[in-house]
Design a protein around this motif. Structure first.
Motif, PDB file in Angstrom:
ATOM      1  N   ASP A 134     144.026  44.152 -61.761  1.00 51.43           N
ATOM      2  CA  ASP A 134     144.472  44.570 -60.593  1.00 51.43           C
ATOM      3  C   ASP A 134     143.713  45.890 -60.275  1.00 51.43           C
ATOM      4  OD1 ASP A 134     146.478  42.793 -60.409  1.00 51.43           O
ATOM      5  OD2 ASP A 134     147.957  43.929 -61.564  1.00 51.43           O
ATOM      6  N   ALA A 137     140.471  45.102 -58.980  1.00 52.60           N
ATOM      7  CA  ALA A 137     140.652  44.624 -57.619  1.00 52.60           C
ATOM      8  C   ALA A 137     140.776  45.765 -56.481  1.00 52.60           C
ATOM      9  CB  ALA A 137     141.979  43.929 -57.427  1.00 52.60           C
ATOM     10  N   SER A 138     141.709  46.920 -56.912  1.00 52.08           N
ATOM     11  CA  SER A 138     141.926  47.858 -56.042  1.00 52.08           C
ATOM     12  C   SER A 138     141.086  48.723 -55.927  1.00 52.08           C
ATOM     13  CB  SER A 138     143.352  48.658 -56.245  1.00 52.08           C
ATOM     14  OG  SER A 138     143.372  48.786 -57.756  1.00 52.08           O
ATOM     15  N   ILE A 141     138.860  47.144 -53.457  1.00 58.09           N
ATOM     16  CA  ILE A 141     139.397  47.345 -51.777  1.00 58.09           C
ATOM     17  C   ILE A 141     139.245  48.694 -51.421  1.00 58.09           C
ATOM     18  CG2 ILE A 141     141.561  47.240 -50.635  1.00 58.09           C
ATOM     19  CD1 ILE A 141     142.421  44.934 -52.744  1.00 58.09           C
ATOM     20  N   HIS A 154     142.774  36.226 -57.311  1.00 59.23           N
ATOM     21  CA  HIS A 154     143.519  37.410 -57.571  1.00 59.23           C
ATOM     22  C   HIS A 154     144.452  37.771 -55.883  1.00 59.23           C
ATOM     23  CE1 HIS A 154     144.872  41.736 -57.367  1.00 59.23           C
ATOM     24  NE2 HIS A 154     144.431  41.699 -58.780  1.00 59.23           N
ATOM     25  N   PRO A 155     145.503  38.195 -56.116  1.00 59.75           N
ATOM     26  CA  PRO A 155     146.480  38.049 -54.708  1.00 59.75           C
ATOM     27  C   PRO A 155     145.703  39.097 -53.745  1.00 59.75           C
ATOM     28  CG  PRO A 155     147.751  39.070 -56.725  1.00 59.75           C
ATOM     29  CD  PRO A 155     146.255  38.260 -57.227  1.00 59.75           C
ATOM     30  N   ASN A 156     145.077  39.901 -54.271  1.00 56.70           N
ATOM     31  CA  ASN A 156     144.744  41.015 -53.169  1.00 56.70           C
ATOM     32  C   ASN A 156     143.384  40.569 -52.516  1.00 56.70           C
ATOM     33  OD1 ASN A 156     147.279  42.014 -53.402  1.00 56.70           O
ATOM     34  ND2 ASN A 156     146.504  43.606 -54.704  1.00 56.70           N
ATOM     35  N   LEU A 157     142.747  39.818 -53.240  1.00 53.70           N
ATOM     36  CA  LEU A 157     141.301  39.600 -52.792  1.00 53.70           C
ATOM     37  C   LEU A 157     141.003  38.019 -52.240  1.00 53.70           C
ATOM     38  CD1 LEU A 157     139.455  41.152 -55.697  1.00 53.70           C
ATOM     39  CD2 LEU A 157     139.422  41.978 -53.566  1.00 53.70           C
ATOM     40  N   LEU A 319     143.801  41.243 -44.559  1.00 54.39           N
ATOM     41  CA  LEU A 319     144.556  40.385 -45.271  1.00 54.39           C
ATOM     42  C   LEU A 319     143.462  39.434 -45.880  1.00 54.39           C
ATOM     43  CD1 LEU A 319     144.561  38.494 -42.691  1.00 54.39           C
ATOM     44  CD2 LEU A 319     146.804  39.321 -42.308  1.00 54.39           C
ATOM     45  N   PRO A 320     143.591  39.075 -47.370  1.00 51.52           N
ATOM     46  CA  PRO A 320     142.892  38.297 -47.988  1.00 51.52           C
ATOM     47  C   PRO A 320     143.134  36.777 -47.895  1.00 51.52           C
ATOM     48  CG  PRO A 320     144.592  38.848 -49.664  1.00 51.52           C
ATOM     49  CD  PRO A 320     144.694  39.575 -48.064  1.00 51.52           C
ATOM     50  N   HIS A 322     142.969  33.066 -48.673  1.00 53.61           N
ATOM     51  CA  HIS A 322     142.947  32.092 -49.961  1.00 53.61           C
ATOM     52  C   HIS A 322     142.762  30.466 -49.606  1.00 53.61           C
ATOM     53  CE1 HIS A 322     144.405  34.747 -53.264  1.00 53.61           C
ATOM     54  NE2 HIS A 322     144.247  35.442 -52.352  1.00 53.61           N
TER      55      HIS A 322
END
Lengths: 335, 335
Positions: A134, A137-138, A141, A154-157, A319-320, A322
């Motif tokens: 995490d 990831a941040s 970002i 990863h949820p945010n990427l 917004l990533p 997927h």
DNA sequence: TGATAGACTGAAAGTGCTTTCAGGCAACCC
DNA sequence: GGGTTGCCTGAAAGCACTTTCAGTCTATCA
């Protein structure tokens, strides 16, 4: 073309032209502040020496021609190479530089992840088969470095995902349909454990289907061996030497499936008559070995990652995305 | 996330973390030299301040870019990948960025060769399996870009050479010793023709030995097919369908040898009983296929190229090194 | 003619970073 | 318990430039 062997510096130019470095510097940055006689003399020296201000070269490299980086596990495993190939293929016509960072330990990865977004001046980043936390990831970002992950989501990427559970299910279903009831699983253990290992997912999907059909998958028929030929072969030999050997083996990767084939050959076990073998990946080699396997479009997934990356680099939408890449079963001769 | 409006420098980070700038610098460049407690503290400060090291200052202080480039044919062929792997492996601990330039046409190569040396953002260059002309060579030398070629040599540049003629001789000698007298050659045609093609050299060495033993190599037994599976297979099928088919085939590359194996299998020709097959390269796959082949230490040659490059980057000695990598015959089960 | 603004120039002081070197410290070895 | 080794660390000396600042020189003006 040049007189010295070493790259000339601003000092060399200054000496050659008989001026101070200040003047040379000014010519490059504020030419109107130096009189034209001097200007000509210095420019002549610059040409004569083939001087290229280093910082500028660097800057040019950084911003103009795009550079995209790829972090990949050290490419022992052919599957990484095949994805890389997809990436290179997609990037090549785009006039991007492709910078490869190979990683051989979690430490190493950490280092890249903490410094690359900052220092590397990359325009984009693709990370193959490595889990990012995490915090990382941040960081990515926050620093606005467009990133696409392949395999470990990863949820945010942005991610190109493989539905490993589904893959496991497909393998099990296939083997079941072929009439096998005593089926073994052979996976590898090498990758970091602090994240969900694709192999475990493949196993769990595999197990699910067996259970749904009321078939047991006992401990003895599940082997995890380090990702090396010899150790995989050893594990396969053990499976085949059981009192009640399995009639089919699902290997979590083609690389390992090939080792299973090898072991079977050594033990004079005929494939597919006495033993069915199914792999996962559909490597180039799989075709040579006539290996039945779950294909995951490795080249395609690299290409797809590039497309997603390029899209994000242009629009930088927050917004990533997927994307699941489809799996397909490739029926050849080993199962 | 960040407290100040100004861009933080390494000094700010050092103060914030209560260490010296030395330590901060080291974290970015040689993380293994600082203990993990300090590491965490400093990384935390870096994150807290949103520190971004200035690449330009860095390049200045380092007097180098820390980037080495590799130009390689678009990596369809596994042999390029294996060399690349050797290169990446040798470079990884050296803290160099690895920039890959894939080339799919002569044009493309030309473009790289004329711009890369000029911009000065590369510290070294390795060129895999691509011929470089005299003009390009002198440009590289004039601009002081250390370069190592692999496979296609040039008199004025460092080279890692493969003795293809010798390789051909070895293959012929081996097959002769095994008692074969009717031997075929299968090579590929894809590479640029304006330079001496390794495959021709392998063929010529091969032919030499046969001739020395008074054995003929008629046209009908020499096939050149484009570097693709299907076309190679087709060529192999033709050879095997001759009225008097060969008892052995020397394939100029393992990739092709595998296709031969495949074709033989399709035609129910038993290997090695009815047909001996020997390849060239010793790809990873060769072991799986139990392919007898001429090994050319692909990984090693990549590694060697890096060593030579590094040496030249340090000493910048003017005389080019030409190193032959040894070939060895790897006897497995196909011949 | 002497004062003076203006155009050039270079010494030297930054700039943000790396690297060398030597010191501090702890563990190890009879 | 003194000596050796080896790991961490910071002070300070670079690096290739840019910028500041104090000149020098010349042209201009009253």
């Amino acid at each position: 073309m040049d007189k010295k062997k070493k790259k000339p510096t601003i000092y060399d130019v200054a000496k050659h032209a008989g001026v101070s470095i200040t003047t040379v510097s000014r010519i490059l940055n504020a030419p109107n502040k130096v009189n034209s006689g001097t200007w000509e003399r210095v420019i002549a020296s610059i040409d004569a020496l083939g001087y290229v201000p280093k910082a500028e070269a660097r800057a040019r490299a950084m911003q103009k021609n795009g550079r995209i980086g790829v972090i990949t596990p050290f490419f022992t495993a052919p599957s990484f190479v095949q994805r890389l190939r997809g990436i290179a293929g997609a990037l090549s016509p785009m006039n991007f530089e492709l910078v490869i960072y190979t990683v051989d330990s979690t430490n190493h990865l950490q280092r890249y992840l903490s410094t690359l977004p900052l220092t590397g001046n990359l325009d984009g980043l693709i990370i193959i088969s490595l889990p990012v936390g995490d915090l990382d990831a941040s960081r990515l970002i926050d620093h606005g470095l467009p990133t696409v992950l392949i395999e470990y989501p990863h949820p945010n990427l942005n991610c190109v995902e493989i539905d490993d559970v589904q893959g496991g299910r497909m393998a099990a279903t296939y083997l079941l349909k072929k009439g096998h009831r005593r089926i073994a699983f052979l996976g590898d253990t090498d990758l970091p454990e602090y994240s969900i290992h694709p192999v475990s997912l493949r196993l769990s999907g595999f197990r699910q289907v067996l259970k749904e059909s009321g078939i047991d998958l006992p401990h003895t028929l599940v082997r995890l061996a380090p990702y090396s030929q010899e150790q995989t072969r050893q594990a396969a030999r053990e499976l085949l030497s059981l009192a009640e050997p399995p009639t089919a083996i699902f290997a979590a990767t083609d690389f390992q499936a090939l080792s299973v084939l090898k072991a079977a050959h050594q033990l004079n076990v005929r494939v597919p008559e006495q033993l069915a073998v199914i792999g996962f990946d559909d490597l180039d080699m799989a075709e040579y070995a006539d290996l039945t396997t779950i294909g995951q479009h490795l080249d395609e997934s690299g290409k797809l990652a590039v497309e997603i990356l390029l899209t994000q680099m242009e629009s930088s939408s927050p917004l990533p995305r997927h994307v699941q890449i489809p799996l397909n079963i490739i029926e050849r001769k080993t199962a």
